[in-house]
Scaffold this motif. Structure first.
Motif, PDB file in Angstrom:
ATOM      1  N   ARG A 178      -4.194   3.378  14.048  1.00 54.10           N
ATOM      2  CA  ARG A 178      -5.028   4.452  14.598  1.00 54.10           C
ATOM      3  C   ARG A 178      -6.218   4.821  13.741  1.00 54.10           C
ATOM      4  O   ARG A 178      -7.122   5.523  14.195  1.00 54.10           O
ATOM      5  CB  ARG A 178      -4.166   5.696  14.840  1.00 54.10           C
ATOM      6  N   GLY A 179      -6.266   4.373  12.504  1.00 49.38           N
ATOM      7  CA  GLY A 179      -7.394   4.732  11.647  1.00 49.38           C
ATOM      8  C   GLY A 179      -7.285   4.104  10.287  1.00 49.38           C
ATOM      9  O   GLY A 179      -6.306   3.423   9.961  1.00 49.38           O
ATOM     10  N   ARG A 180      -8.277   4.339   9.475  1.00 45.45           N
ATOM     11  CA  ARG A 180      -8.305   3.749   8.137  1.00 45.45           C
ATOM     12  C   ARG A 180      -7.318   4.470   7.224  1.00 45.45           C
ATOM     13  O   ARG A 180      -7.132   5.677   7.309  1.00 45.45           O
ATOM     14  CB  ARG A 180      -9.716   3.834   7.545  1.00 45.45           C
ATOM     15  N   THR A 181      -6.721   3.699   6.337  1.00 41.78           N
ATOM     16  CA  THR A 181      -5.806   4.250   5.340  1.00 41.78           C
ATOM     17  C   THR A 181      -6.236   3.768   3.964  1.00 41.78           C
ATOM     18  O   THR A 181      -6.990   2.801   3.837  1.00 41.78           O
ATOM     19  CB  THR A 181      -4.355   3.794   5.594  1.00 41.78           C
ATOM     20  N   ALA A 182      -5.758   4.446   2.940  1.00 37.42           N
ATOM     21  CA  ALA A 182      -6.087   4.051   1.575  1.00 37.42           C
ATOM     22  C   ALA A 182      -5.581   2.648   1.286  1.00 37.42           C
ATOM     23  O   ALA A 182      -4.581   2.195   1.870  1.00 37.42           O
ATOM     24  CB  ALA A 182      -5.477   5.044   0.585  1.00 37.42           C
ATOM     25  N   LYS A 183      -6.235   1.965   0.379  1.00 36.20           N
ATOM     26  CA  LYS A 183      -5.872   0.594   0.049  1.00 36.20           C
ATOM     27  C   LYS A 183      -4.435   0.492  -0.430  1.00 36.20           C
ATOM     28  O   LYS A 183      -3.740  -0.497  -0.174  1.00 36.20           O
ATOM     29  CB  LYS A 183      -6.831   0.047  -1.016  1.00 36.20           C
ATOM     30  N   ASP A 184      -3.975   1.533  -1.135  1.00 34.38           N
ATOM     31  CA  ASP A 184      -2.610   1.494  -1.672  1.00 34.38           C
ATOM     32  C   ASP A 184      -1.601   2.186  -0.753  1.00 34.38           C
ATOM     33  O   ASP A 184      -0.475   2.460  -1.171  1.00 34.38           O
ATOM     34  CB  ASP A 184      -2.566   2.116  -3.073  1.00 34.38           C
ATOM     35  N   TYR A 185      -1.979   2.447   0.486  1.00 32.05           N
ATOM     36  CA  TYR A 185      -1.041   3.090   1.415  1.00 32.05           C
ATOM     37  C   TYR A 185       0.265   2.296   1.560  1.00 32.05           C
ATOM     38  O   TYR A 185       1.352   2.885   1.511  1.00 32.05           O
ATOM     39  CB  TYR A 185      -1.724   3.287   2.773  1.00 32.05           C
ATOM     40  N   PRO A 186       0.209   0.964   1.734  1.00 33.31           N
ATOM     41  CA  PRO A 186       1.477   0.221   1.809  1.00 33.31           C
ATOM     42  C   PRO A 186       2.347   0.406   0.568  1.00 33.31           C
ATOM     43  O   PRO A 186       3.582   0.528   0.687  1.00 33.31           O
ATOM     44  CB  PRO A 186       1.021  -1.239   1.964  1.00 33.31           C
ATOM     45  N   GLU A 187       1.737   0.448  -0.607  1.00 32.98           N
ATOM     46  CA  GLU A 187       2.515   0.633  -1.834  1.00 32.98           C
ATOM     47  C   GLU A 187       3.208   1.991  -1.860  1.00 32.98           C
ATOM     48  O   GLU A 187       4.377   2.099  -2.272  1.00 32.98           O
ATOM     49  CB  GLU A 187       1.611   0.479  -3.066  1.00 32.98           C
ATOM     50  N   LYS A 188       2.506   3.017  -1.419  1.00 32.62           N
ATOM     51  CA  LYS A 188       3.082   4.360  -1.432  1.00 32.62           C
ATOM     52  C   LYS A 188       4.250   4.473  -0.448  1.00 32.62           C
ATOM     53  O   LYS A 188       5.282   5.087  -0.754  1.00 32.62           O
ATOM     54  CB  LYS A 188       1.996   5.406  -1.124  1.00 32.62           C
ATOM     55  N   ILE A 189       4.095   3.869   0.726  1.00 29.50           N
ATOM     56  CA  ILE A 189       5.180   3.882   1.711  1.00 29.50           C
ATOM     57  C   ILE A 189       6.387   3.112   1.186  1.00 29.50           C
ATOM     58  O   ILE A 189       7.537   3.581   1.257  1.00 29.50           O
ATOM     59  CB  ILE A 189       4.706   3.266   3.045  1.00 29.50           C
ATOM     60  N   VAL A 190       6.140   1.926   0.648  1.00 29.15           N
ATOM     61  CA  VAL A 190       7.254   1.102   0.167  1.00 29.15           C
ATOM     62  C   VAL A 190       7.930   1.758  -1.034  1.00 29.15           C
ATOM     63  O   VAL A 190       9.167   1.719  -1.151  1.00 29.15           O
ATOM     64  CB  VAL A 190       6.768  -0.321  -0.173  1.00 29.15           C
ATOM     65  N   ALA A 191       7.155   2.379  -1.917  1.00 32.18           N
ATOM     66  CA  ALA A 191       7.759   3.070  -3.062  1.00 32.18           C
ATOM     67  C   ALA A 191       8.683   4.180  -2.589  1.00 32.18           C
ATOM     68  O   ALA A 191       9.782   4.371  -3.132  1.00 32.18           O
ATOM     69  CB  ALA A 191       6.665   3.635  -3.972  1.00 32.18           C
ATOM     70  N   ALA A 192       8.268   4.919  -1.562  1.00 31.33           N
ATOM     71  CA  ALA A 192       9.115   5.990  -1.027  1.00 31.33           C
ATOM     72  C   ALA A 192      10.396   5.414  -0.418  1.00 31.33           C
ATOM     73  O   ALA A 192      11.491   5.963  -0.610  1.00 31.33           O
ATOM     74  CB  ALA A 192       8.336   6.796   0.017  1.00 31.33           C
ATOM     75  N   ILE A 193      10.265   4.303   0.302  1.00 32.17           N
ATOM     76  CA  ILE A 193      11.455   3.661   0.881  1.00 32.17           C
ATOM     77  C   ILE A 193      12.395   3.198  -0.225  1.00 32.17           C
ATOM     78  O   ILE A 193      13.618   3.397  -0.148  1.00 32.17           O
ATOM     79  CB  ILE A 193      11.043   2.465   1.762  1.00 32.17           C
ATOM     80  N   MET A 194      11.843   2.589  -1.258  1.00 32.59           N
ATOM     81  CA  MET A 194      12.678   2.069  -2.347  1.00 32.59           C
ATOM     82  C   MET A 194      13.398   3.204  -3.078  1.00 32.59           C
ATOM     83  O   MET A 194      14.533   3.043  -3.537  1.00 32.59           O
ATOM     84  CB  MET A 194      11.841   1.249  -3.325  1.00 32.59           C
ATOM     85  N   ARG A 195      12.771   4.361  -3.158  1.00 29.66           N
ATOM     86  CA  ARG A 195      13.438   5.509  -3.791  1.00 29.66           C
ATOM     87  C   ARG A 195      14.616   5.977  -2.942  1.00 29.66           C
ATOM     88  O   ARG A 195      15.670   6.341  -3.484  1.00 29.66           O
ATOM     89  CB  ARG A 195      12.445   6.650  -4.001  1.00 29.66           C
ATOM     90  N   THR A 196      14.456   5.960  -1.621  1.00 31.79           N
ATOM     91  CA  THR A 196      15.587   6.344  -0.775  1.00 31.79           C
ATOM     92  C   THR A 196      16.710   5.313  -0.854  1.00 31.79           C
ATOM     93  O   THR A 196      17.859   5.614  -0.521  1.00 31.79           O
ATOM     94  CB  THR A 196      15.165   6.502   0.701  1.00 31.79           C
ATOM     95  N   MET A 197      16.371   4.108  -1.308  1.00 29.16           N
ATOM     96  CA  MET A 197      17.380   3.064  -1.462  1.00 29.16           C
ATOM     97  C   MET A 197      18.040   3.105  -2.839  1.00 29.16           C
ATOM     98  O   MET A 197      18.884   2.265  -3.144  1.00 29.16           O
ATOM     99  CB  MET A 197      16.746   1.688  -1.223  1.00 29.16           C
ATOM    100  N   GLY A 198      17.646   4.090  -3.656  1.00 30.60           N
ATOM    101  CA  GLY A 198      18.343   4.305  -4.913  1.00 30.60           C
ATOM    102  C   GLY A 198      17.567   4.040  -6.181  1.00 30.60           C
ATOM    103  O   GLY A 198      18.082   4.268  -7.280  1.00 30.60           O
ATOM    104  N   LEU A 199      16.330   3.574  -6.073  1.00 30.78           N
ATOM    105  CA  LEU A 199      15.554   3.321  -7.284  1.00 30.78           C
ATOM    106  C   LEU A 199      14.977   4.618  -7.838  1.00 30.78           C
ATOM    107  O   LEU A 199      14.680   5.559  -7.099  1.00 30.78           O
ATOM    108  CB  LEU A 199      14.402   2.351  -7.003  1.00 30.78           C
TER     109      LEU A 199
END
Length: 214
Positions: A154-175
């Motif tokens: 739907r629109g432009r996102t920051a270049k590191d947006y994928p990293e921020k999303i994946v980091a949040a997912i990895m934290r919920t997985m226990g990291l």
């Protein structure tokens, strides 16, 4: 002709969604006769499966090239998810198609995530990832991934947006925060689809037809 129809259908699905009857639009946009269309496909579902299968194969090739030599399972999981999201961020047509398809397309894209269950279970056995039922972890990844792809579509996102999303997912997985940042901070190889791939062909067709949307 089959390739042309698939490319065109991907564009129309991205615009209209997978619940719409798109065959007349595909026939018109591809500039073919209905008879020619029905030589290759019979239904919307046939088109959707053909697109999803071809895209999955292409994305598997790009993702597996990036993760195949990684020994750390948590790093493999994070790198694979980052590759997937960066492909969607770079190719707006892909993002719009995946967002329009939602869970139906995600279910058909199982090949693109075939490494995940084994790697998650390995990370859990090593104690790196929390011992959460696998189906819950996969639902979490799929749900967060779809929301992220919809946002990118739907629109432009920051270049590191994928990293921020994946980091949040990895934290919920226990990291821990530090570990999540470590596994999302590694450099990625250049994710360049082959010129004759569906992703490259369809993106080029979309750009030529509707430059402002592609």
């Amino acid at each position: 002709m089959r390739a042309r129809l698939i490319e065109t259908a991907m564009i129309v699905f991205a615009e209209k969604g997978v619940g719409a009857s798109i065959i007349p639009d595909v026939v018109s946009l591809a500039e073919v006769s209905q008879g020619s269309f029905y030589n290759y496909f019979r239904t919307n579902e046939d088109l959707l499966l053909a697109i999803s299968d071809e895209l999955s194969g292409e994305m598997v090739g790009l993702i597996e090239a990036a993760v195949s030599d990684i020994e750390d399972p948590a790093l493999r999981v994070a790198t694979g998810m980052r590759c997937y999201l960066h492909l969607a961020r770079k190719h707006n047509l892909l993002a719009r198609f995946l967002a329009a398809g939602g869970l139906r397309v995600l279910a058909a894209q199982n090949k693109a995530f075939r490494y995940l269950p084994e790697d998650i279970e390995e990370g859990q056995k090593r104690g790196d990832l929390a011992n959460v039922p696998l189906e819950i972890v996969l639902d979490l990844i799929g749900g967060a991934g779809l929301v992220a792809i919809d946002r990118m579509a739907r629109g432009r996102t920051a270049k590191d947006y994928p990293e921020k999303i994946v980091a949040a997912i990895m934290r919920t997985m226990g990291l821990s925060v530090a570990e999540a940042e470590r596994v999302t901070g590694a450099s990625l190889p250049k994710l360049a689809p082959a010129p004759d791939s569906l992703l490259a062909r369809a993106q080029a067709r979309a750009t030529a037809q509707t430059p402002e949307r592609a």
